[in-house]
Write a protein that holds these residues in place. Structure first.
Motif, PDB file in Angstrom:
ATOM      1  N   GLY A  61       0.838  -1.196   0.000  1.00  0.00           N
ATOM      2  CA  GLY A  61       0.000   0.000   0.000  1.00  0.00           C
ATOM      3  C   GLY A  61       0.873   1.247   0.000  1.00  0.00           C
ATOM      4  N   THR A  62       0.647   2.113   0.972  1.00  0.00           N
ATOM      5  CA  THR A  62       1.392   3.369   1.033  1.00  0.00           C
ATOM      6  C   THR A  62       2.577   3.306   1.994  1.00  0.00           C
ATOM      7  N   THR A  63       2.846   2.147   2.548  1.00  0.00           N
ATOM      8  CA  THR A  63       4.019   1.985   3.412  1.00  0.00           C
ATOM      9  C   THR A  63       5.113   1.319   2.591  1.00  0.00           C
ATOM     10  N   GLU A  64       6.304   1.904   2.654  1.00  0.00           N
ATOM     11  CA  GLU A  64       7.410   1.446   1.826  1.00  0.00           C
ATOM     12  C   GLU A  64       8.685   1.407   2.661  1.00  0.00           C
ATOM     13  N   SER A  65       9.548   0.440   2.361  1.00  0.00           N
ATOM     14  CA  SER A  65      10.833   0.378   3.053  1.00  0.00           C
ATOM     15  C   SER A  65      11.944   0.152   2.039  1.00  0.00           C
ATOM     16  N   ILE A  66      13.139   0.562   2.430  1.00  0.00           N
ATOM     17  CA  ILE A  66      14.328   0.315   1.629  1.00  0.00           C
ATOM     18  C   ILE A  66      15.427  -0.127   2.578  1.00  0.00           C
ATOM     19  N   CYS A  67      16.130  -1.166   2.191  1.00  0.00           N
ATOM     20  CA  CYS A  67      17.251  -1.656   2.992  1.00  0.00           C
ATOM     21  C   CYS A  67      18.464  -0.796   2.665  1.00  0.00           C
ATOM     22  N   LEU A  68      18.978  -0.076   3.666  1.00  0.00           N
ATOM     23  CA  LEU A  68      20.122   0.813   3.469  1.00  0.00           C
ATOM     24  C   LEU A  68      21.438   0.216   3.949  1.00  0.00           C
ATOM     25  N   PRO A  70      23.130  -3.628   6.247  1.00  0.00           N
ATOM     26  CA  PRO A  70      22.811  -4.985   6.706  1.00  0.00           C
ATOM     27  C   PRO A  70      21.851  -5.026   7.895  1.00  0.00           C
ATOM     28  N   ASP A  71      21.746  -3.933   8.645  1.00  0.00           N
ATOM     29  CA  ASP A  71      20.815  -3.904   9.767  1.00  0.00           C
ATOM     30  C   ASP A  71      20.051  -2.583   9.821  1.00  0.00           C
ATOM     31  N   GLU A  72      19.865  -1.946   8.660  1.00  0.00           N
ATOM     32  CA  GLU A  72      19.260  -0.606   8.633  1.00  0.00           C
ATOM     33  C   GLU A  72      18.263  -0.467   7.495  1.00  0.00           C
ATOM     34  N   TRP A  73      17.092   0.099   7.828  1.00  0.00           N
ATOM     35  CA  TRP A  73      16.035   0.343   6.853  1.00  0.00           C
ATOM     36  C   TRP A  73      15.500   1.745   7.034  1.00  0.00           C
ATOM     37  N   LEU A  74      14.994   2.295   5.954  1.00  0.00           N
ATOM     38  CA  LEU A  74      14.226   3.530   5.995  1.00  0.00           C
ATOM     39  C   LEU A  74      12.804   3.137   5.643  1.00  0.00           C
ATOM     40  N   ILE A  75      11.863   3.557   6.467  1.00  0.00           N
ATOM     41  CA  ILE A  75      10.453   3.253   6.238  1.00  0.00           C
ATOM     42  C   ILE A  75       9.727   4.569   6.020  1.00  0.00           C
ATOM     43  N   ILE A  76       8.902   4.621   4.977  1.00  0.00           N
ATOM     44  CA  ILE A  76       8.061   5.795   4.764  1.00  0.00           C
ATOM     45  C   ILE A  76       6.606   5.357   4.698  1.00  0.00           C
ATOM     46  N   ALA A  77       5.737   6.250   5.140  1.00  0.00           N
ATOM     47  CA  ALA A  77       4.301   5.980   5.158  1.00  0.00           C
ATOM     48  C   ALA A  77       3.564   7.312   5.074  1.00  0.00           C
ATOM     49  N   LYS A  78       2.262   7.247   4.910  1.00  0.00           N
ATOM     50  CA  LYS A  78       1.463   8.462   4.950  1.00  0.00           C
ATOM     51  C   LYS A  78       1.598   9.074   6.347  1.00  0.00           C
ATOM     52  N   PRO A  79       1.569  10.387   6.448  1.00  0.00           N
ATOM     53  CA  PRO A  79       1.669  11.011   7.774  1.00  0.00           C
ATOM     54  C   PRO A  79       0.629  10.479   8.768  1.00  0.00           C
ATOM     55  N   ASP A  80      -0.574  10.173   8.280  1.00  0.00           N
ATOM     56  CA  ASP A  80      -1.629   9.656   9.163  1.00  0.00           C
ATOM     57  C   ASP A  80      -1.305   8.268   9.707  1.00  0.00           C
ATOM     58  N   ASP A  81      -0.356   7.565   9.085  1.00  0.00           N
ATOM     59  CA  ASP A  81       0.000   6.208   9.510  1.00  0.00           C
ATOM     60  C   ASP A  81       1.197   6.163  10.456  1.00  0.00           C
ATOM     61  N   VAL A 134      15.302  -0.077 -11.620  1.00  0.00           N
ATOM     62  CA  VAL A 134      13.960   0.445 -11.376  1.00  0.00           C
ATOM     63  C   VAL A 134      13.369  -0.364 -10.224  1.00  0.00           C
ATOM     64  N   GLY A 135      12.796   0.329  -9.261  1.00  0.00           N
ATOM     65  CA  GLY A 135      12.265  -0.331  -8.073  1.00  0.00           C
ATOM     66  C   GLY A 135      13.304  -0.486  -6.981  1.00  0.00           C
ATOM     67  N   GLY A 136      14.520  -0.021  -7.214  1.00  0.00           N
ATOM     68  CA  GLY A 136      15.594  -0.088  -6.217  1.00  0.00           C
ATOM     69  C   GLY A 136      15.892   1.289  -5.671  1.00  0.00           C
ATOM     70  N   GLY A 137      16.958   1.368  -4.948  1.00  0.00           N
ATOM     71  CA  GLY A 137      17.368   2.640  -4.385  1.00  0.00           C
ATOM     72  C   GLY A 137      18.690   2.490  -3.669  1.00  0.00           C
ATOM     73  N   CYS A 138      19.170   3.589  -3.113  1.00  0.00           N
ATOM     74  CA  CYS A 138      20.451   3.542  -2.424  1.00  0.00           C
ATOM     75  C   CYS A 138      20.675   4.815  -1.626  1.00  0.00           C
ATOM     76  N   ARG A 139      21.581   4.710  -0.697  1.00  0.00           N
ATOM     77  CA  ARG A 139      22.119   5.893  -0.050  1.00  0.00           C
ATOM     78  C   ARG A 139      23.337   6.280  -0.875  1.00  0.00           C
ATOM     79  N   VAL A 148      19.164   9.800   0.044  1.00  0.00           N
ATOM     80  CA  VAL A 148      18.633   8.488  -0.312  1.00  0.00           C
ATOM     81  C   VAL A 148      17.913   8.676  -1.641  1.00  0.00           C
ATOM     82  N   LEU A 149      18.288   7.850  -2.608  1.00  0.00           N
ATOM     83  CA  LEU A 149      17.748   7.947  -3.957  1.00  0.00           C
ATOM     84  C   LEU A 149      16.876   6.722  -4.228  1.00  0.00           C
ATOM     85  N   TRP A 150      15.630   6.953  -4.592  1.00  0.00           N
ATOM     86  CA  TRP A 150      14.668   5.902  -4.917  1.00  0.00           C
ATOM     87  C   TRP A 150      14.426   5.971  -6.429  1.00  0.00           C
TER      88      TRP A 150
END
Length: 183
Positions: A61-68, A70-81, A134-139, A148-150
């Protein structure tokens, strides 16, 4: 969620030419650190099967994560979430220890899209932009600034920039757009 008067107004920055820049609306943003053994429990709690390979993204849905890392992720979501994500992680903390830090106010996001978007990103970025799938990203870094580039599509990117460096990076990208327009 931290409430911050938004000094940056979402909307178009550069609206014509081979690259368009848009300041995106604020999102709920979290830095997550945890051990590999706790990934399944936290993934289930937030509803996103978090990737374990650096640079790989996952979404539900509107929640997304990226592995930055080996033990670190960035998670984004709607502000209401934001509260939902925080509560979900708190509910599993006793069995899946982790560090979840809300960093919503720390960064702004710029969408970079158009026929020369990947070329524009080479300004000040030592990374091979075309190697980001496409569909990836990185710091990475742009002109010495960590971002962080998506990569959302072949010529569509989102760049998360620390607020304190945002005007510098946006100005650099605008200069590149002007150079394209002058050709």
């Amino acid at each position: 969620m931290t409430v911050l008067t938004h000094a940056f107004t979402p909307g178009p920055i550069v609206a014509s030419g081979p690259v368009k820049l848009t300041l995106m609306a604020p999102v709920a943003r979290f830095s997550l650190r945890l051990r590999a053994t706790n990934i399944p429990a936290v993934s289930k709690a937030i509803g996103v099967d978090m990737a374990t390979t650096v640079g790989v993204r996952a979404a539900n849905g509107t929640t997304e994560s990226i592995c930055l890392g080996p033990d670190e992720w960035l998670i984004i979501a709607k502000p209401d979430d934001a509260e939902t994500v925080t509560k979900a992680c708190a509910d599993v903390y006793s069995s899946a220890t982790h560090s979840l830090t809300e960093v919503s106010a720390r960064e702004v996001t710029v969408r970079i899209e158009g026929e020369r978007a990947s070329e524009l990103l080479t300004i000040g970025c030592p990374r091979d932009i075309d190697s980001i799938p496409v569909g990836g990203g990185c710091r990475t870094v742009i002109d010495g600034v960590t971002v962080v580039l998506w990569r959302d599509a072949e010529q569509s990117f989102r760049m998360d920039i620390w607020r304190s460096f945002a005007l510098h990076i946006i100005d650099l990208l605008c200069t590149g757009c002007k150079e394209f327009a002058a050709e």
